[in-house]
Enzyme design. Structure first.
Site, mmCIF file in Angstrom:
data_model
loop_
_atom_site.group_PDB
_atom_site.id
_atom_site.type_symbol
_atom_site.label_atom_id
_atom_site.label_comp_id
_atom_site.label_asym_id
_atom_site.label_seq_id
_atom_site.Cartn_x
_atom_site.Cartn_y
_atom_site.Cartn_z
ATOM 1 N N GLU A 275 0.845 -1.202 0.074
ATOM 2 C CA GLU A 275 0.119 0.040 0.146
ATOM 3 C C GLU A 275 1.082 1.242 -0.100
ATOM 4 O OE1 GLU A 275 -3.422 -0.027 2.534
ATOM 5 O OE2 GLU A 275 -4.109 -1.577 1.703
HETATM 6 C C1 LIG Z 1 3.472 -9.658 0.223
HETATM 7 C C2 LIG Z 1 2.817 -8.343 -0.622
HETATM 8 C C3 LIG Z 1 1.338 -8.365 -1.056
HETATM 9 C C4 LIG Z 1 1.186 -7.409 -2.077
HETATM 10 N N1 LIG Z 1 -0.084 -7.479 -2.421
HETATM 11 C C5 LIG Z 1 -0.318 -6.704 -3.472
HETATM 12 C C6 LIG Z 1 -1.848 -7.026 -4.189
HETATM 13 O O1 LIG Z 1 -2.576 -7.550 -3.817
HETATM 14 N N2 LIG Z 1 -2.115 -6.123 -5.519
HETATM 15 C C7 LIG Z 1 -0.834 -5.383 -5.929
HETATM 16 O O2 LIG Z 1 -1.278 -4.825 -7.065
HETATM 17 N N3 LIG Z 1 0.162 -5.222 -5.248
HETATM 18 C C8 LIG Z 1 0.537 -5.881 -4.318
HETATM 19 N N4 LIG Z 1 1.741 -5.709 -3.664
HETATM 20 C C9 LIG Z 1 2.524 -4.803 -4.236
HETATM 21 C C10 LIG Z 1 2.928 -3.621 -3.238
HETATM 22 O O3 LIG Z 1 1.838 -2.997 -2.711
HETATM 23 C C11 LIG Z 1 3.979 -2.762 -3.615
HETATM 24 O O4 LIG Z 1 3.427 -1.732 -4.751
HETATM 25 C C12 LIG Z 1 5.122 -3.383 -4.305
HETATM 26 O O5 LIG Z 1 5.803 -4.169 -3.550
HETATM 27 C C13 LIG Z 1 5.939 -1.914 -4.395
HETATM 28 O O6 LIG Z 1 7.082 -2.511 -5.586
HETATM 29 P P1 LIG Z 1 8.283 -3.451 -5.342
HETATM 30 O O7 LIG Z 1 8.282 -4.197 -4.038
HETATM 31 O O8 LIG Z 1 8.966 -3.638 -6.608
HETATM 32 O O9 LIG Z 1 9.467 -2.241 -4.688
HETATM 33 P P2 LIG Z 1 10.117 -1.053 -5.477
HETATM 34 O O10 LIG Z 1 9.034 -0.166 -6.396
HETATM 35 O O11 LIG Z 1 11.318 -1.508 -6.446
HETATM 36 O O12 LIG Z 1 10.758 -0.189 -4.536
HETATM 37 C C14 LIG Z 1 12.013 -0.499 -3.731
HETATM 38 C C15 LIG Z 1 12.254 0.647 -2.779
HETATM 39 O O13 LIG Z 1 12.500 1.850 -3.413
HETATM 40 C C16 LIG Z 1 11.530 2.936 -2.640
HETATM 41 N N5 LIG Z 1 11.229 3.910 -3.899
HETATM 42 C C17 LIG Z 1 10.536 3.518 -5.015
HETATM 43 N N6 LIG Z 1 10.184 4.634 -5.519
HETATM 44 C C18 LIG Z 1 10.632 5.625 -4.935
HETATM 45 C C19 LIG Z 1 10.743 7.096 -4.704
HETATM 46 N N7 LIG Z 1 10.154 7.905 -6.006
HETATM 47 N N8 LIG Z 1 11.280 7.858 -3.815
HETATM 48 C C20 LIG Z 1 11.825 7.435 -2.897
HETATM 49 N N9 LIG Z 1 11.671 5.842 -2.756
HETATM 50 C C21 LIG Z 1 11.028 5.085 -3.687
HETATM 51 C C22 LIG Z 1 10.333 2.052 -2.258
HETATM 52 O O14 LIG Z 1 9.815 2.831 -0.987
HETATM 53 C C23 LIG Z 1 11.036 0.580 -1.920
HETATM 54 O O15 LIG Z 1 11.575 1.079 -0.512
HETATM 55 C C24 LIG Z 1 2.163 -6.549 -2.490
HETATM 56 C C25 LIG Z 1 3.692 -6.819 -2.331
HETATM 57 C C26 LIG Z 1 3.812 -7.474 -1.290
HETATM 58 C C27 LIG Z 1 5.336 -7.676 -1.005
#
Ligand SMILES: Cc1cc2nc3c(=O)[nH]c(=O)nc-3n(C[C@H](O)[C@H](O)[C@H](O)COP(=O)(O)OP(=O)(O)OC[C@H]3O[C@@H](n4cnc5c(N)ncnc54)[C@H](O)[C@@H]3O)c2cc1C
Length: 772
Positions: A442
């Site tokens: 989220e």
């Molecule tokens: C267990 C789990 C359940 C989930 N459930 C769902 C679901 O039901 N439906 C769905 O659609 N998604 C879901 N997600 C996705 C989740 O909501 C996140 O959007 C997603 O995990 C974030 O992308 P990423 O993990 O690839 O991190 P990345 O986007 O690669 O981010 C990596 C890091 O970079 C930071 N970062 C990225 N951009 C910026 C910025 N501009 N400025 C500063 N920091 C930044 C982030 O805060 C993070 O710390 C789920 C994820 C997990 C792990």
């Protein structure tokens, strides 16, 4: 005369500033604009104004559950908690047992936000949040399973945007658990930058149920989708294109949300991820050129391309509830169980909770639990009052999950090896393990803190910035000129007023700052400090925006800290409101004092760091003088307060119960947390006996021998009677059960794994042999 002066001002000053502003104001992408426009502002705007209207906050009625909601919490939620055995779920089954799944569906847990007219429970946000909070104190998997269908996903989107036909078809089925929903937005290439999803649909004609219809051919590759592996209804976000102009609009229609039954040919679903052994269902799904009719778009074809607006509109409500509630539940469970353990576990002949180092960590957990419950309730109350608080939901999500992380780290330290060795007798290890899930979902926390809270707050909550931006970008000619002139000079007066106010309150140590007419005398000074901080923050925010302009968006370290100041003021407001709403209970005052002082101190540190890292040094020096003319006023919480907070967690009674109101306390004598609770009460009750035994040993009346029961020896020496002996021995049995950690056979789990490996090797060998 005044009118003429205004006209001169407009022509010679405002119009020039407007022209310059237009040149430097970065263009906003439609997705950024939709994010900014979504949701509402509430108490955050008051804090941003520099003059929060405290009477308005305290006049907001204390959020309360209805009788029906309370009965659900005391009935089905209690039963569901009792049905969940976390070790069985997270280690043995890697899933909820079938009867738990069935109970969740039958009792309507999946349809809490669905109105009664569609067969749902029609609960308030407060009730929904209370259910998640309580479930989180027992089973993360159960909490997540219930949380997701009630958060941003098919039901929420249908409620806001669905056609009547879609609502009538799906909502009753979702409410009864006949459909298991999930929502798939995230893809491998688009995580935090979700608007960049590469998943796409092409509008085309195709055959559907024997007839040619207008539809779309959709290709997607999603991951991390909660409930995905077991979902029957896939909420899918993709970008829709209409290259042949079949819809008569533009070619790139934009992000679109559709509901796809997972049985549709071409939908690949069912594999799972293992998110930190949380055991809730989560996994990838994909599809290639899957044809679906246009009326699968949520809201019908008219809503093609409006998916991002739909998601942004609905985000705030779910984000205000899910993670704040599970974090508050986590903190309450940690307070109750860690406090109990710290009283039961002794080292150096002292319950560890009374050793100062442990007390420090325990006091922090307790005070954070108070603040977090306050924030949960106030935020859910705002949603019930009709707000869709986009900035506040980000504050609550970020700070509650971060505080939950602090709490679980402290709890792990206090539990020592007991928290580390996993097994049915470990009530803290899994929470520690799974906590980063809440940090990541989220809106991952780093992004939420550094980009959203202040970035969105500065535009949405500020009384003038959005007006200025709209005048510059959305208006032209005379209209733009007049609107900009009004906003600009209002802005100038606002900034100067806040600067003067901040300086005055700094010089007078907040003595004349505003506070609510009807607040407790003992907390009055805290309101005054926040009023002072609010003026200081508003001034600093304006000056930072002026000094850095659009570059502030990229200066995430600065905007993160500015966001922290706004957030701390929100958390303090919630804490003070809870104290009022609950009738100013003096017993809870140490928790309020610790939490408020801690937050004020953090806000001050954040301002200090903004100033220390300002690229314009002379300006920073001037600002420091204006904001802190007599130096930094706030100090961290006192050790004495910390001790009082720890004591609340260490003593059975009303204050402890109030601090942990939604913790499920098991009545099953085989359950580790039930044993812990009993051991805790027995240890407290037996303290006078323990004291007598220690005295007797010290005086040599009783001489403990290795392997001998000290109680028996004391009984034989006439130090304690039969009844005391029985109580003491029961306490000892319970205490030993609590400090016990689980162990397993040497080949535990290995036999099965080896069998599987050798079967796989066997099939590999036979495939290789066939290939040869
Ligand atoms: C267990 C789990 C359940 C989930 N459930 C769902 C679901 O039901 N439906 C769905 O659609 N998604 C879901 N997600 C996705 C989740 O909501 C996140 O959007 C997603 O995990 C974030 O992308 P990423 O993990 O690839 O991190 P990345 O986007 O690669 O981010 C990596 C890091 O970079 C930071 N970062 C990225 N951009 C910026 C910025 N501009 N400025 C500063 N920091 C930044 C982030 O805060 C993070 O710390 C789920 C994820 C997990 C792990």
């Amino acid at each position: 005369m005044l009118k003429d002066l205004r006209e001169l001002r407009r022509k010679h000053v405002s119009d020039r500033v407007l022209a310059a502003f237009r040149r430097i104001l970065p263009d906003m992408s439609p997705t950024e604009k939709e994010a900014i426009d979504a949701g509402t502002v509430w108490w955050d705007a008051e804090l941003f104004s520099g003059r929060p209207d405290w009477d308005r906050l305290l006049a907001t009625p204390a959020p309360r559950l209805t009788d029906e909601e309370q009965a659900f919490l005391d009935g089905p939620v209690e039963t569901l908690c009792a049905m969940c055995n976390d070790w069985e779920i997270t280690h043995e089954r890697y899933d909820l047992p079938p009867e738990v799944w069935q109970y969740i569906k039958d009792q309507g847990f999946l349809g809490m936000i669905i109105p009664k007219e569609y067969g749902g429970l029609g609960f308030s946000a407060l009730a929904h949040s209370a259910v998640i909070t309580k479930l989180s104190t027992r089973s993360n998997a159960a909490a997540v399973t219930v949380m997701v269908p009630n958060s941003l996903g098919p039901a929420e989107l249908l409620l806001h945007f669905g056609t009547e036909e879609q609502k009538r078809h799906y909502l009753p089925r979702l409410a009864r658990g006949q459909e298991i929903p999930c929502f798939a937005l995230t893809s491998p290439e688009a995580g935090s930058d979700a608007a960049a999803i590469p998943d796409y649909g092409i509008v085309c004609k195709g055959e559907w149920q024997g007839q040619e219809v207008l539809g779309m051919r959709v290709t997607w590759d999603k991951r991390y989708i909660t409930l995905g592996p077991v979902a029957t209804l896939l909420g899918l976000a993709f970008r829709l294109y209409d290259p042949e102009g079949l819809l008569g609009k533009e070619e790139d229609l934009g992000i679109t949300c559709a509901l796809v039954p997972t049985g549709t040919p071409g939908v690949r679903i069912g594999r799972r991820h293992l998110p930190l052994n949380g055991a809730f269902q989560n996994g990838p799904n994909s599809g290639k050129d899957v044809f679906m009719p246009l009326d699968w778009i949520i809201g019908g074809p008219e809503y093609a391309g409006r998916g991002w607006m739909m998601l942004m509109t609905c985000l705030a409500a779910g984000r205000s509830i899910s993670l704040p509630a599970s974090s508050a539940g986590g903190a309450q469970a940690l307070t109750r169980f860690t406090g109990a353990y710290a009283r039961v576990r002794s080292q150096f002949k002292t319950p560890i909770g009374r050793l100062e180092g442990v007390e420090e960590a325990l006091g922090r957990i307790a005070a954070n639990a108070y603040l977090m419950e306050a924030t949960r309730v106030m935020t859910a109350g705002a949603v019930d009052a009709g707000e869709k608080p986009s900035v506040i939901s980000a504050i609550a999500k970020y700070h509650m999950t971060e505080r939950a992380r602090l709490c679980v780290n402290d709890a792990m330290d206090i539990h020592g090896g007991k928290g580390i060795c996993l097994g049915p007798n470990n009530w803290v290890g899994r929470g520690y393990q799974v906590l980063p899930v809440g940090i990541t979902v989220e809106g991952a926390n780093i992004l939420t803190r550094t980009l959203i809270i202040f970035g969105q707050g500065a535009i949405r909550c500020h009384p003038y910035v959005l007006r200025e931006m709209r005048a510059a970008k959305e208006m032209t000619g005379e209209e733009a000129s007049r609107e900009f002139d009004e906003a600009l000079w209002g802005h100038v007066a606002h900034t100067v007023g806040n600067g003067l106010r901040a300086f005055f309150h700094g010089l007078t140590r907040s003595a004349f700052a505003s506070y609510p007419r009807d607040c407790a005398v003992e907390t009055r000074h805290y309101y005054k400090h926040v009023s002072r901080l609010s003026a200081a923050f508003a001034f600093l925010a304006d000056v930072s925006m002026l000094a850095m302009g659009g570059a502030l968006k990229r200066k995430e370290k600065i905007s993160g800290r500015l966001g922290d100041v706004l957030s701390m003021m929100y958390l303090v407001s919630a804490t003070l409101k809870r104290y009022e709403d609950e009738g100013r209970l003096k017993e809870d005052l140490p928790l309020v004092r610790w939490a408020v002082r801690d937050a004020l101190y953090h806000a001050q540190q954040a301002i200090d760091q903004v100033l220390s890292n300002s690229p314009v040094k002379p300006l920073a020096t001037l600002l420091r003088f204006v904001l802190f003319p007599l130096g930094m006023p706030f100090r961290p919480p006192l050790d004495a307060r910390n001790r009082e907070c720890a004591r609340i967690a260490l003593e059975p009674g009303a204050a402890r119960d109030r601090l942990t109101p939604l913790v499920f306390v098991s009545q099953d004598e085989k359950d580790a947390t039930c044993v812990l609770e009993q051991a805790f009460e027995a240890c407290v009750a037996c303290e006078p006996i323990d004291k007598r035994l220690r005295e007797a040993v010290r005086k040599g009346v009783v001489e403990p021998r290795p392997g001998e029961d000290l109680g028996e020896a004391a009984f034989e020496a006439g130090v304690i009677g039969e009844e005391d002996l029985a109580s003491w021995q029961r306490k000892e049995t319970l205490r030993r059960a609590v400090i016990k950690v689980d162990d397993f056979p040497q080949d535990y789990g290995r036999a099965e794994a080896l069998q599987k490996l050798s079967a796989e090797r066997g099939s590999f060998t036979s495939t290789a042999a066939r290939a040869a």
